[in-house]
Each structure stands twice: as C-alpha cells, then as structure tokens.
Design a protein around this motif. Structure first.
Motif, PDB file in Angstrom:
ATOM      1  N   GLY A 243       0.789  -1.225   0.000  1.00  0.00           N
ATOM      2  CA  GLY A 243       0.000   0.000   0.000  1.00  0.00           C
ATOM      3  C   GLY A 243       0.818   1.270   0.000  1.00  0.00           C
ATOM      4  N   ARG A 244       2.096   1.192  -0.394  1.00  0.00           N
ATOM      5  CA  ARG A 244       2.941   2.378  -0.450  1.00  0.00           C
ATOM      6  C   ARG A 244       3.147   2.796  -1.901  1.00  0.00           C
ATOM      7  N   SER A 245       3.248   4.085  -2.126  1.00  0.00           N
ATOM      8  CA  SER A 245       3.422   4.627  -3.469  1.00  0.00           C
ATOM      9  C   SER A 245       4.895   4.893  -3.744  1.00  0.00           C
ATOM     10  N   LEU A 246       5.201   5.149  -5.010  1.00  0.00           N
ATOM     11  CA  LEU A 246       6.553   5.560  -5.365  1.00  0.00           C
ATOM     12  C   LEU A 246       6.913   6.857  -4.642  1.00  0.00           C
ATOM     13  N   ALA A 247       5.951   7.776  -4.542  1.00  0.00           N
ATOM     14  CA  ALA A 247       6.196   9.047  -3.860  1.00  0.00           C
ATOM     15  C   ALA A 247       6.581   8.834  -2.402  1.00  0.00           C
ATOM     16  N   TYR A 248       6.000   7.795  -1.781  1.00  0.00           N
ATOM     17  CA  TYR A 248       6.334   7.481  -0.384  1.00  0.00           C
ATOM     18  C   TYR A 248       7.820   7.142  -0.258  1.00  0.00           C
ATOM     19  N   TYR A 249       8.317   6.258  -1.112  1.00  0.00           N
ATOM     20  CA  TYR A 249       9.727   5.857  -1.041  1.00  0.00           C
ATOM     21  C   TYR A 249      10.643   7.016  -1.434  1.00  0.00           C
ATOM     22  N   GLN A 250      10.223   7.824  -2.391  1.00  0.00           N
ATOM     23  CA  GLN A 250      11.033   8.976  -2.769  1.00  0.00           C
ATOM     24  C   GLN A 250      11.144   9.968  -1.613  1.00  0.00           C
ATOM     25  N   ARG A 251      10.026  10.194  -0.934  1.00  0.00           N
ATOM     26  CA  ARG A 251      10.047  11.094   0.219  1.00  0.00           C
ATOM     27  C   ARG A 251      10.918  10.524   1.328  1.00  0.00           C
ATOM     28  N   GLN A 252      10.777   9.222   1.599  1.00  0.00           N
ATOM     29  CA  GLN A 252      11.590   8.597   2.636  1.00  0.00           C
ATOM     30  C   GLN A 252      13.079   8.715   2.316  1.00  0.00           C
ATOM     31  N   TYR A 253      13.440   8.412   1.098  1.00  0.00           N
ATOM     32  CA  TYR A 253      14.848   8.470   0.702  1.00  0.00           C
ATOM     33  C   TYR A 253      15.394   9.888   0.853  1.00  0.00           C
TER      34      TYR A 253
END
Length: 383
Positions: A243-253
């Motif tokens: 349930g995570r988006s690409l934007a989620y991982y980009q923000r986390q990184y």
C-alpha cells in the motif's frame, strides 16, 4: 511546556526537545529504531508530530521518543502513536515513572488514546530450532523457544497492570508493526563466521549468482522508479500489497538522507545492465534494517536476491552493526502455508526469529475517550 510526576525516588519530567539534541541521543537504551528518527515524521506526512525527552532531576535526558498525532475526522481530539518507541529504560520495574508523565503530556495535547511499541523482546528461536519443527499446522509459538527474555515478560505484565491493552486483542485493531522479526546477529562475528552460518542452499545460490555475472550496486534516488516497478511485480507474484506509493519511497529516501547521508540505502542486483532485484536498507547508529525487497519474474535462475542480501549483510557488518534486522515474518511453520515461504527464505541466513512484546494501547481518562478509541479502531480498519 513540561509535565512531571513525583515518585518515592526520582522525578522524571517530559517536554519537547529540539531536533539537534534529539539526534545526538540515539543510543541511550540500546539504539533507536528508524521509525523513531526525527525524519520519520516527514515520511509519515499525513501525521503531525512531536519530539519528546524525559529528563531526571539533574536535567539530563534519560529517554526520548517521536510521537505521531492523527486527528479522528470530525473530532477536535488526537490519536497518538509511538512506533517502536519510546526509547526508555524498559527494565525499570516502575514503568509508571516514565508513562505517567507521557500520559499527562498527551492529555494536555488533547489526545484521546495512545499506542506505543516497546522494543522489549519476549522470546527467541534459533533458525536450527525452527527448521526441525516445520510441519503442517505448526506455528512458532508451538515450539519451545531457545531463550525467554525476563525483561520482555515483565514489561508485558506491568503494562497490563497499568491499564494497557495488547495490540491484536479485541477492540485494538492489531499491531501496526510486525511482532515477529527475523534478525541475524552480526556483532563480534567475522566475515567467515557469518558465511558459515548460511545454509547450504544460500551459499550455493550466492556462488551461482556470482558465477552468472550478477553485479551489486548502490543506487540513488533516480533508481527508485525501477525499484518500485519491481516491487509491484513482487506484490502481484506473492499476493500481498504494502500500500505504499513511489512518492512514499522517494520522500523517505530524500528526508532520511537529508537528515544523515546513508541513512536509507538502495541496493541493486544487476545482470548485464538489467536490474533484477532491488532492496532498501536503513541505518541508525549500530542498527541496520532490511526494509523492502523486490525482484523480477524472469531470470530467477541467476539468484539475484540471495547475493544482494549477502552484500547488505556484509555491509552492515562493516558498518559495525550489532544485528541485521530482516523485519517481519509470519509465525507459520506450515510448509503448505504461502506465508511460510518468506520465513523459510530468511531461515537460510542462520539468524533467529524474535518475538517482541508487541504494541500496546490505552484510552486516556475521560468520559468519551474510550468511545473515540473504538471509533478510531473502526476508522483504521477501513484503511
């Protein structure tokens, strides 16, 4: 603003702490979870947040926590969540010295209920113990553990005595973070000892990948779309959804590495220039976590994931990590259960399965707070 509670021994105060001081206090009680670093608040953009610290009578910081706040729709009160926290002395038999000031502070913040995730461990099972116990219908708790941790047992008892309810009990909505973790002890072991702990299958697959020409690279933020595409492939193949988006991982990184370079890392397993597997790793002090893994459906014969994990483990060792935490696993030991597949794969590292005390929740005193907590549980269940 500070709240304090007096005991027969020492007064502990709690109050807001500035990020620079918070960053410098990551290893007070065995190490802070990556879910407790200040930048995690920016990852969870839909939540408000606050950094808190407990101080003793000399003004010394003796505990810290990141608190996430979320408002129940249509209500002017808040739900508080401390993921894998707080970082306090859980071995203290007087946990109320820590939790009462926290509850008073949250009450002043118009919080109706709070959930926390003590890092205390209840039980440990070695990989060899679980491998010999695999059978139809069997679960981890059916197997005698190799170690029962007294601190974890006492934490659970004291929390219940203080009015907290375990996540997963009726009305609590279950744990948000995994209760069963798989970890590979690294501290004090040589590279050769780490290799000798791997199963024959893992060693064979790593060697096969190396002979096949697999190369391991550390990626950058620009490689996250490739990782996410593989993650979606993995979710479809294995029948789950994070349930995570690409934007989620980009923000986390972006936010975690802005806080400290190298805090979040992306590892790529490539074959003739094509990315066949990609895994993320988080680093906080002497703690390292494998967070998310993804792989392609094709060329699985060159074993890109085994050698990728081996590289991440050995890098964690070079970073001085005490443990390589592979995060959550199912408690099923049934070979016919699809969920057992992930645990079976991780057992090959020769590590151990760890059962934590899990998450605990309680409503704050007040005539409607218990009703609001039930409403929040129903709201979370709808996703």
């Amino acid at each position: 603003m500070r709240t304090e509670v007096r005991t027969r021994s020492e007064v502990l105060e709690i109050g807001v702490i500035a990020p620079p001081e918070y960053h410098a206090l990551a290893d007070i009680h065995g190490g802070r979870s990556y879910l407790q670093v200040a930048s995690w608040a920016a990852v969870k953009a839909e939540w408000s947040s606050e950094l808190l610290a407990w101080r003793n009578s000399d003004g010394e910081v003796v505990g810290t926590t990141l608190v996430l706040y979320r408002r129940l729709p249509g209500v002017s009160r808040w739900y508080a969540y401390l993921p894998e926290g707080p970082d306090i002395d859980w071995a203290d038999p007087r946990l109320e010295r820590w939790l009462d000031p926290l509850l008073e502070h949250l009450d002043r913040r118009q919080v109706f209920a709070v959930r926390l995730g003590p890092p205390a461990v209840l039980k440990r099972w070695q990989a060899t113990t679980l491998k010999t116990s695999v059978r139809r219908g069997c679960r981890v708790d059916d197997v005698l553990p190799d170690v029962v941790e007294p601190v974890g047992s006492s934490v659970a008892e004291r929390l219940r005595d203080l009015g907290w309810n375990r996540g997963g009990e009726e009305g609590t909505g279950g744990d948000a973070q995994p209760r069963y973790l798989f970890q590979v002890p690294i501290g004090g072991r040589t590279h050769a000892e780490l290799w000798s702990g791997l199963s024959k299958e893992w060693k064979r697959n790593i060697q096969k990948a190396e002979k096949s020409g697999i190369e391991i690279l550390q990626g950058s933020e620009s490689d996250l779309p490739a990782f996410f595409e593989l993650l979606q492939t993995t979710e479809r193949r294995n029948g789950f959804r994070l349930g995570r988006s690409l934007a989620y991982y980009q923000r986390q990184y972006r936010v975690m590495n802005a806080e400290r370079p190298g805090r979040m890392r992306l590892y790529l397993s490539t074959w003739h220039g094509e990315v066949l597997a990609a895994h993320t790793m988080n680093v906080v002090g002497r703690r390292v976590w494998y967070q998310s893994g993804a792989s392609a459906n094709h060329r699985r014969d060159v074993r890109p994931s085994h050698v990728l994990q081996w590289k991440m483990m050995t890098d964690a060792q070079q970073l001085g990590a005490d443990r390589y935490d592979m995060r959550g696993v199912s408690d099923s030991l049934d070979p016919e259960d699809r969920a057992f597949g992930l645990l079976r794969w991780k057992l090959g590292t020769g590590g151990e399965l760890v059962q934590t005390v899990g998450e605990w929740e309680r409503a704050l005193p007040g005539p409607i707070n218990q009703l609001l907590l039930r409403a929040m549980t129903r709201y979370r269940a709808r996703g």
